[in-house]
Design a protein around this motif. Sequence first.
Motif, PDB file in Angstrom:
ATOM      1  N   GLU A   1     -18.826 -30.725 -23.288  1.00 32.64           N
ATOM      2  CA  GLU A   1     -18.185 -30.050 -22.160  1.00 32.64           C
ATOM      3  C   GLU A   1     -18.307 -28.533 -22.283  1.00 32.64           C
ATOM      4  O   GLU A   1     -18.540 -27.835 -21.290  1.00 32.64           O
ATOM      5  CB  GLU A   1     -16.710 -30.450 -22.093  1.00 32.64           C
ATOM      6  CG  GLU A   1     -15.928 -29.809 -20.962  1.00 32.64           C
ATOM      7  CD  GLU A   1     -16.482 -30.130 -19.575  1.00 32.64           C
ATOM      8  OE1 GLU A   1     -16.149 -29.397 -18.630  1.00 32.64           O
ATOM      9  OE2 GLU A   1     -17.239 -31.118 -19.439  1.00 32.64           O
TER      10      GLU A   1
ATOM     11  N   VAL B   1     -20.327 -26.024 -19.441  1.00 35.72           N
ATOM     12  CA  VAL B   1     -19.887 -24.784 -18.808  1.00 35.72           C
ATOM     13  C   VAL B   1     -20.908 -23.672 -19.059  1.00 35.72           C
ATOM     14  O   VAL B   1     -21.272 -22.922 -18.142  1.00 35.72           O
ATOM     15  CB  VAL B   1     -18.498 -24.372 -19.332  1.00 35.72           C
ATOM     16  CG1 VAL B   1     -18.106 -22.991 -18.815  1.00 35.72           C
ATOM     17  CG2 VAL B   1     -17.455 -25.408 -18.914  1.00 35.72           C
TER      18      VAL B   1
ATOM     19  N   ASP C   1     -14.436 -37.049 -13.985  1.00 34.20           N
ATOM     20  CA  ASP C   1     -15.290 -36.252 -14.862  1.00 34.20           C
ATOM     21  C   ASP C   1     -15.745 -37.147 -15.998  1.00 34.20           C
ATOM     22  O   ASP C   1     -14.966 -37.962 -16.500  1.00 34.20           O
ATOM     23  CB  ASP C   1     -14.513 -35.043 -15.419  1.00 34.20           C
ATOM     24  CG  ASP C   1     -15.428 -33.955 -15.948  1.00 34.20           C
ATOM     25  OD1 ASP C   1     -16.154 -34.220 -16.926  1.00 34.20           O
ATOM     26  OD2 ASP C   1     -15.408 -32.851 -15.392  1.00 34.20           O
TER      27      ASP C   1
ATOM     28  N   ALA D   1     -12.579 -32.691 -20.527  1.00 37.64           N
ATOM     29  CA  ALA D   1     -12.484 -32.025 -19.222  1.00 37.64           C
ATOM     30  C   ALA D   1     -11.386 -32.645 -18.372  1.00 37.64           C
ATOM     31  O   ALA D   1     -10.676 -31.931 -17.645  1.00 37.64           O
ATOM     32  CB  ALA D   1     -13.825 -32.104 -18.498  1.00 37.64           C
TER      33      ALA D   1
ATOM     34  N   ASP E   1     -16.141 -33.746 -10.462  1.00 36.51           N
ATOM     35  CA  ASP E   1     -17.192 -33.043 -11.209  1.00 36.51           C
ATOM     36  C   ASP E   1     -18.537 -33.275 -10.526  1.00 36.51           C
ATOM     37  O   ASP E   1     -18.711 -34.221  -9.749  1.00 36.51           O
ATOM     38  CB  ASP E   1     -17.222 -33.572 -12.645  1.00 36.51           C
ATOM     39  CG  ASP E   1     -18.171 -32.806 -13.549  1.00 36.51           C
ATOM     40  OD1 ASP E   1     -18.423 -31.611 -13.270  1.00 36.51           O
ATOM     41  OD2 ASP E   1     -18.661 -33.382 -14.534  1.00 36.51           O
TER      42      ASP E   1
ATOM     43  N   LYS F   1     -15.278 -24.342 -13.768  1.00 37.87           N
ATOM     44  CA  LYS F   1     -14.802 -24.638 -15.116  1.00 37.87           C
ATOM     45  C   LYS F   1     -15.006 -23.426 -16.008  1.00 37.87           C
ATOM     46  O   LYS F   1     -15.962 -22.678 -15.810  1.00 37.87           O
ATOM     47  CB  LYS F   1     -15.573 -25.826 -15.708  1.00 37.87           C
ATOM     48  CG  LYS F   1     -15.280 -27.169 -15.078  1.00 37.87           C
ATOM     49  CD  LYS F   1     -16.077 -28.237 -15.803  1.00 37.87           C
ATOM     50  CE  LYS F   1     -15.798 -29.629 -15.305  1.00 37.87           C
ATOM     51  NZ  LYS F   1     -16.544 -30.656 -16.046  1.00 37.87           N
ATOM     52  N   PRO F   2     -14.168 -23.246 -17.027  1.00 38.65           N
ATOM     53  CA  PRO F   2     -12.921 -23.964 -17.286  1.00 38.65           C
ATOM     54  C   PRO F   2     -11.859 -23.595 -16.259  1.00 38.65           C
ATOM     55  O   PRO F   2     -11.817 -22.453 -15.798  1.00 38.65           O
ATOM     56  CB  PRO F   2     -12.537 -23.511 -18.708  1.00 38.65           C
ATOM     57  CG  PRO F   2     -13.184 -22.177 -18.864  1.00 38.65           C
ATOM     58  CD  PRO F   2     -14.458 -22.232 -18.075  1.00 38.65           C
ATOM     59  N   VAL F   3     -11.007 -24.543 -15.909  1.00 37.57           N
ATOM     60  CA  VAL F   3     -10.066 -24.369 -14.807  1.00 37.57           C
ATOM     61  C   VAL F   3      -8.985 -23.356 -15.159  1.00 37.57           C
ATOM     62  O   VAL F   3      -8.358 -23.435 -16.216  1.00 37.57           O
ATOM     63  CB  VAL F   3      -9.412 -25.717 -14.439  1.00 37.57           C
ATOM     64  CG1 VAL F   3      -8.377 -25.524 -13.336  1.00 37.57           C
ATOM     65  CG2 VAL F   3     -10.478 -26.713 -14.008  1.00 37.57           C
TER      66      VAL F   3
END
Length: 335
Positions: free
Chosen positions: A148, A152, A9, A14, A54, A104-106
């Motif tokens: 980041e 998202v 990524d 991230a 990513d 994302k977000p994980v």
Amino acid sequence: MSTSVLICDDSKFARQQMARAIPQGWDVSLSFAENGQQALEAIKAGKADVTFLDLNMPVMDGYETMQQIRQQDLPTMVLVVSGDVQPEARKRMRELGALDFIAKPVDSGKLNALLRDYGLYDGLGKTRSVSTNTQATSDSEKLDIYREMANVAMGQAGDKLARLLGEFIHLPVPNVNVIAASELRMAVAEIQDRAYVSATSQGFVSEGVGGEALVIFDDADFSRILKLLRYPENDESEGLELEALMDVSNILIGACVNALSEQLGIVFSRNHPSLLGRHCNLDQLLTRNVSRWNEIVAIEIGYTIQSQNIHFDLLLLFPRHAIDGMVSYLTGDRQ
């Protein structure tokens, strides 16, 4: 025997989030890459039994990387981790050989379930501890966190628009700058070559955090946008163009602001969208609307519908002081 895991990524934040989501009970050796080119080198070096990849990256993006993995028959299992949640993005990566797709977000719980489904991990261990302490974060790292977060939000807005228009939306790496308001025109390089533009604006605010979103259209694209929206083909009146402008703007801004709210754990109040200008040049439009801030954080996202040759831009603008507040919300470092 430990499993070699590669996290690829372009965002350091991230990569930290992904590493933190990996269950502590899974015996892994972690490696990191900032783009697809670095990822290919790591895979060839035997550092990637499993690759978390990513999509939107500079140098070599996820699509190009997956193509090379397939063409060279490289030994790695790929799980895509991306803010681009369009169904077409999932389809394309699966067709190239990716095992699955993680948004994302994980979510660590969903990640654990996915790893068990593919027989990669069968335990119920805790997630890893990866520090994201903002007290020791430099300005460049704060901008990385900001980028980041925008990535998202950009992905969720792109997905909404793709579903409405029935087209795949090409998403870039967000361009983030901290600049004087007078320098904003120079920062939005992707829009410079457009003779006349139209734009809308919508402000949003929460405690300690506020900003403004602008959607900028190239006037030359309106006929194609009207066609995609299935408006009457023989009617390209000013009224319909304005309606199209507001429709697309509401989707992009609404989805972006909602995604920001979810990530930050706060609720934004939004103003009614307003028309900034019609058929004007970029200098006129920006000069009129950002002069109230001395220094701003500007995030430029250029959306493209390649099949229709349509381009429009979303600008997220915040006063400079807001970046610290948003980083604190996102990392949980609040007093």
